[in-house]
Scaffold this motif. Structure first.
Motif, PDB file in Angstrom:
ATOM      1  N   THR A   1      -0.441  -8.729  13.448  1.00 52.27           N
ATOM      2  CA  THR A   1      -0.457  -7.745  12.375  1.00 52.27           C
ATOM      3  C   THR A   1      -1.390  -8.232  11.277  1.00 52.27           C
ATOM      4  O   THR A   1      -1.281  -9.372  10.813  1.00 52.27           O
ATOM      5  CB  THR A   1       0.943  -7.513  11.789  1.00 52.27           C
ATOM      6  OG1 THR A   1       1.774  -6.908  12.789  1.00 52.27           O
ATOM      7  CG2 THR A   1       0.873  -6.563  10.592  1.00 52.27           C
ATOM      8  N   ILE A   2      -2.308  -7.369  10.869  1.00 51.99           N
ATOM      9  CA  ILE A   2      -3.205  -7.672   9.750  1.00 51.99           C
ATOM     10  C   ILE A   2      -2.694  -6.857   8.574  1.00 51.99           C
ATOM     11  O   ILE A   2      -2.785  -5.637   8.553  1.00 51.99           O
ATOM     12  CB  ILE A   2      -4.661  -7.319  10.092  1.00 51.99           C
ATOM     13  CG1 ILE A   2      -5.083  -8.048  11.368  1.00 51.99           C
ATOM     14  CG2 ILE A   2      -5.587  -7.688   8.934  1.00 51.99           C
ATOM     15  CD1 ILE A   2      -6.459  -7.659  11.871  1.00 51.99           C
ATOM     16  N   HIS A   3      -2.154  -7.556   7.587  1.00 50.29           N
ATOM     17  CA  HIS A   3      -1.466  -6.895   6.472  1.00 50.29           C
ATOM     18  C   HIS A   3      -2.398  -6.504   5.337  1.00 50.29           C
ATOM     19  O   HIS A   3      -2.086  -5.594   4.567  1.00 50.29           O
ATOM     20  CB  HIS A   3      -0.355  -7.796   5.930  1.00 50.29           C
ATOM     21  CG  HIS A   3       0.813  -7.928   6.839  1.00 50.29           C
ATOM     22  ND1 HIS A   3       1.927  -7.122   6.754  1.00 50.29           N
ATOM     23  CD2 HIS A   3       1.044  -8.768   7.880  1.00 50.29           C
ATOM     24  CE1 HIS A   3       2.803  -7.465   7.684  1.00 50.29           C
ATOM     25  NE2 HIS A   3       2.288  -8.465   8.380  1.00 50.29           N
ATOM     26  N   SER A   4      -3.518  -7.209   5.197  1.00 46.30           N
ATOM     27  CA  SER A   4      -4.419  -6.925   4.081  1.00 46.30           C
ATOM     28  C   SER A   4      -5.776  -7.549   4.356  1.00 46.30           C
ATOM     29  O   SER A   4      -5.954  -8.272   5.335  1.00 46.30           O
ATOM     30  CB  SER A   4      -3.841  -7.479   2.765  1.00 46.30           C
ATOM     31  OG  SER A   4      -3.705  -8.885   2.834  1.00 46.30           O
ATOM     32  N   SER A   5      -6.709  -7.268   3.461  1.00 43.07           N
ATOM     33  CA  SER A   5      -8.080  -7.730   3.619  1.00 43.07           C
ATOM     34  C   SER A   5      -8.368  -8.834   2.606  1.00 43.07           C
ATOM     35  O   SER A   5      -8.530  -8.567   1.417  1.00 43.07           O
ATOM     36  CB  SER A   5      -9.050  -6.563   3.412  1.00 43.07           C
ATOM     37  OG  SER A   5     -10.356  -7.046   3.204  1.00 43.07           O
ATOM     38  N   TYR A   6      -8.441 -10.059   3.088  1.00 37.16           N
ATOM     39  CA  TYR A   6      -8.717 -11.183   2.207  1.00 37.16           C
ATOM     40  C   TYR A   6     -10.111 -11.068   1.604  1.00 37.16           C
ATOM     41  O   TYR A   6     -10.321 -11.367   0.422  1.00 37.16           O
ATOM     42  CB  TYR A   6      -8.577 -12.475   3.005  1.00 37.16           C
ATOM     43  CG  TYR A   6      -8.691 -13.743   2.196  1.00 37.16           C
ATOM     44  CD1 TYR A   6      -8.076 -13.876   0.960  1.00 37.16           C
ATOM     45  CD2 TYR A   6      -9.405 -14.836   2.693  1.00 37.16           C
ATOM     46  CE1 TYR A   6      -8.162 -15.050   0.229  1.00 37.16           C
ATOM     47  CE2 TYR A   6      -9.505 -16.021   1.972  1.00 37.16           C
ATOM     48  CZ  TYR A   6      -8.885 -16.117   0.742  1.00 37.16           C
ATOM     49  OH  TYR A   6      -8.990 -17.280   0.019  1.00 37.16           O
TER      50      TYR A   6
ATOM     51  N   SER B   1      -4.294  -0.275  -8.656  1.00 35.61           N
ATOM     52  CA  SER B   1      -5.070  -1.211  -7.837  1.00 35.61           C
ATOM     53  C   SER B   1      -6.454  -0.660  -7.518  1.00 35.61           C
ATOM     54  O   SER B   1      -6.645   0.545  -7.361  1.00 35.61           O
ATOM     55  CB  SER B   1      -4.339  -1.507  -6.535  1.00 35.61           C
ATOM     56  OG  SER B   1      -3.110  -2.152  -6.767  1.00 35.61           O
ATOM     57  N   ARG B   2      -7.383  -1.582  -7.363  1.00 34.16           N
ATOM     58  CA  ARG B   2      -8.736  -1.203  -6.932  1.00 34.16           C
ATOM     59  C   ARG B   2      -8.834  -1.127  -5.413  1.00 34.16           C
ATOM     60  O   ARG B   2      -9.758  -0.516  -4.880  1.00 34.16           O
ATOM     61  CB  ARG B   2      -9.741  -2.206  -7.499  1.00 34.16           C
ATOM     62  CG  ARG B   2      -9.850  -2.134  -9.027  1.00 34.16           C
ATOM     63  CD  ARG B   2     -10.857  -3.113  -9.598  1.00 34.16           C
ATOM     64  NE  ARG B   2     -11.183  -2.746 -10.967  1.00 34.16           N
ATOM     65  CZ  ARG B   2     -10.643  -3.304 -12.060  1.00 34.16           C
ATOM     66  NH1 ARG B   2      -9.744  -4.279 -11.923  1.00 34.16           N
ATOM     67  NH2 ARG B   2     -11.001  -2.908 -13.265  1.00 34.16           N
ATOM     68  N   ALA B   3      -7.912  -1.752  -4.719  1.00 34.81           N
ATOM     69  CA  ALA B   3      -7.810  -1.671  -3.257  1.00 34.81           C
ATOM     70  C   ALA B   3      -6.404  -2.086  -2.879  1.00 34.81           C
ATOM     71  O   ALA B   3      -5.790  -2.914  -3.549  1.00 34.81           O
ATOM     72  CB  ALA B   3      -8.835  -2.574  -2.583  1.00 34.81           C
ATOM     73  N   GLU B   4      -5.878  -1.507  -1.800  1.00 31.39           N
ATOM     74  CA  GLU B   4      -4.519  -1.835  -1.368  1.00 31.39           C
ATOM     75  C   GLU B   4      -4.371  -1.405   0.085  1.00 31.39           C
ATOM     76  O   GLU B   4      -4.458  -0.211   0.399  1.00 31.39           O
ATOM     77  CB  GLU B   4      -3.499  -1.114  -2.238  1.00 31.39           C
ATOM     78  CG  GLU B   4      -2.143  -1.769  -2.318  1.00 31.39           C
ATOM     79  CD  GLU B   4      -2.118  -3.028  -3.169  1.00 31.39           C
ATOM     80  OE1 GLU B   4      -1.852  -4.105  -2.584  1.00 31.39           O
ATOM     81  OE2 GLU B   4      -2.362  -2.950  -4.387  1.00 31.39           O
ATOM     82  N   ALA B   5      -4.142  -2.364   0.966  1.00 30.95           N
ATOM     83  CA  ALA B   5      -3.986  -2.020   2.380  1.00 30.95           C
ATOM     84  C   ALA B   5      -2.738  -1.171   2.607  1.00 30.95           C
ATOM     85  O   ALA B   5      -2.767  -0.199   3.360  1.00 30.95           O
ATOM     86  CB  ALA B   5      -3.924  -3.290   3.230  1.00 30.95           C
ATOM     87  N   PHE B   6      -1.652  -1.537   1.964  1.00 34.68           N
ATOM     88  CA  PHE B   6      -0.426  -0.736   2.049  1.00 34.68           C
ATOM     89  C   PHE B   6       0.189  -0.540   0.667  1.00 34.68           C
ATOM     90  O   PHE B   6       0.375   0.576   0.204  1.00 34.68           O
ATOM     91  CB  PHE B   6       0.588  -1.391   2.993  1.00 34.68           C
ATOM     92  CG  PHE B   6       1.888  -0.625   3.091  1.00 34.68           C
ATOM     93  CD1 PHE B   6       1.923   0.638   3.663  1.00 34.68           C
ATOM     94  CD2 PHE B   6       3.075  -1.165   2.608  1.00 34.68           C
ATOM     95  CE1 PHE B   6       3.116   1.355   3.743  1.00 34.68           C
ATOM     96  CE2 PHE B   6       4.268  -0.473   2.680  1.00 34.68           C
ATOM     97  CZ  PHE B   6       4.287   0.787   3.251  1.00 34.68           C
ATOM     98  N   GLY B   7       0.491  -1.624  -0.013  1.00 38.13           N
ATOM     99  CA  GLY B   7       1.123  -1.513  -1.322  1.00 38.13           C
ATOM    100  C   GLY B   7       2.632  -1.495  -1.205  1.00 38.13           C
ATOM    101  O   GLY B   7       3.299  -0.528  -1.612  1.00 38.13           O
ATOM    102  N   SER B   8       3.203  -2.583  -0.649  1.00 39.96           N
ATOM    103  CA  SER B   8       4.646  -2.635  -0.416  1.00 39.96           C
ATOM    104  C   SER B   8       5.457  -2.397  -1.677  1.00 39.96           C
ATOM    105  O   SER B   8       6.551  -1.823  -1.634  1.00 39.96           O
ATOM    106  CB  SER B   8       5.031  -4.002   0.176  1.00 39.96           C
ATOM    107  OG  SER B   8       4.482  -4.168   1.457  1.00 39.96           O
TER     108      SER B   8
END
Length: 374
Positions: free
Chosen positions: A116-121, A279-286
């Motif tokens: 699982t890739i949760h976000s973009s480093y 946020s300026r970017a958010e893969a999901f935003g738990s």
């Protein structure tokens, strides 16, 4: 079935992974499932000596970057720690960080790996001013996605928007599965309350990517318009002093409370009124799902996974990123109209319970895991 959940950060670390993975064990506790968790302790530094092997690119092209070298060292440290601590075989490994997945596959090459890739480093580093777009570090980090696809039996991500982002960097984007983070509803207990002055809360790491500078400007605009409020900022990070100075310069320091890092903000989140994070970017935003389950009105930027969680005007409000005037206007709507605020909060609660329950995520994971049962 013997399962290993491979994390990078310890389970108590704030973020999307910690909101779900530690709570899976209770749901998988049965004679059919045997689940463990594994992560790299912070004290493990510069132990690994193993030469890393990548199948889809030559990492030496990027070794002039200190950031890349640090990443590689952490990767081989993780391999060293696995070899030291894990002996018994597993039927399936589910990794939740690229380093964890790549290291596990190095040590257990014959064990099926779900990643699982949760976000973009790399996006976070670019937005935080740490690396340049298309620079060595950026190109190294996006190369890892193809490597993860190569070594994994299945790639998962947490939102449609992030799957679209990954599609540029893998060969088979159509095979990426989407399983949003799930949340244990028992952790969230909405509390009937009535605050005379609206209480705004945000929970995040204090870095430029979270857009808190935009939030402070919006709150300064609210004050100029004569609205009363208190802004509670929970979290810590390298931008804290800069943000505190900014609040003072904008004349809103008395209305703004900086708490620092708090382990379980969901325990007192229900006593606030409005959750806001531009946020300026958010893969999901738990944290948006957590705030919704706490029955707060949601205000967020129209980016990534936030926009997938919020239907503007139905279960929250969306504003363009970087637009502090639009953010101020959205906050004005929910501050000035308590009934509207309650309706948004109630709708957010209903939506989050239906879409992001831990039970739903567990059922999806179980179906996926069983495909790799020996």
């Amino acid at each position: 079935m013997k399962l290993l959940q491979a994390l990078f950060f310890p389970p108590e670390q704030p973020g999307g992974v910690s909101s779900m993975i530690p709570y899976l064990q209770d749901r998988f506790h049965s004679s059919r499932w045997d689940m463990e968790m594994f992560w790299l302790p912070k004290r493990i530094r510069n132990k690994g000596q193993e030469e890393p092997v990548f199948h889809t690119f030559d990492w030496k092209e990027f070794e002039q970057s200190p950031i890349v070298l640090k990443y590689i060292q952490t990767y081989v440290d993780y391999i060293w720690w696995i070899r030291l601590r894990l002996q018994k075989p597993y039927d399936l490994i589910h990794a939740h960080h690229p380093i964890a997945g790549l290291a596990m596959k190095t040590v257990f090459p014959d064990t099926p790996l779900i990643q699982t890739i949760h976000s973009s480093y790399e996006r976070e580093l670019i937005l935080n001013g740490r690396i340049e777009e298309n620079g060595l570090e950026h190109r190294f980090l996006i190369s890892l996605y193809r490597e993860l696809e190569y070594v994994s039996q299945k790639l998962i991500t947490v939102s449609r928007s992030f799957a679209n982002y990954l599609s540029s960097y893998v060969e088979l984007p159509e095979s990426i599965a989407i399983i949003p983070n799930g949340f244990d509803e028992k952790r969230f207990k909405p509390v009937p309350h009535e605050n005379k002055i609206p209480q705004l809360i945000t929970v995040c790491r204090l870095v430029p990517a979270k857009g808190l500078d935009v939030l402070l400007k919006a709150c300064a605009e609210l004050k100029r318009q004569g609205y009363d409020y208190v802004l509670h900022i929970i979290g810590d990070g390298p931008s804290r002093q800069e943000l505190e100075d900014m609040a003072k310069d904008l004349g809103i320091y008395q209305e703004t409370i900086f708490y620092g890092y708090t382990l379980h903000p969901e325990e007192f989140m229900p006593f606030f009124d409005i959750f806001v994070l531009p946020s300026r970017a958010e893969a999901f935003g738990s944290v948006f799902a957590e705030a919704a389950l706490s029955c707060l009105a949601l205000v967020g930027s129209n980016v990534g996974g936030i926009a997938e969680q919020i239907e503007d005007g139905v279960n929250g409000l969306l504003v363009p990123p970087e637009d502090y005037v639009a953010l101020s206007e959205a906050l004005e709507k929910v501050i000035s109209d308590p009934q509207y605020r309650y309706e948004l909060a109630r709708s957010a609660w209903d939506t989050a319970k239906n879409r992001y329950s831990l039970t739903k995520s567990v059922n999806e994971l179980k179906k996926l895991y069983l495909k790799y049962q020996p």
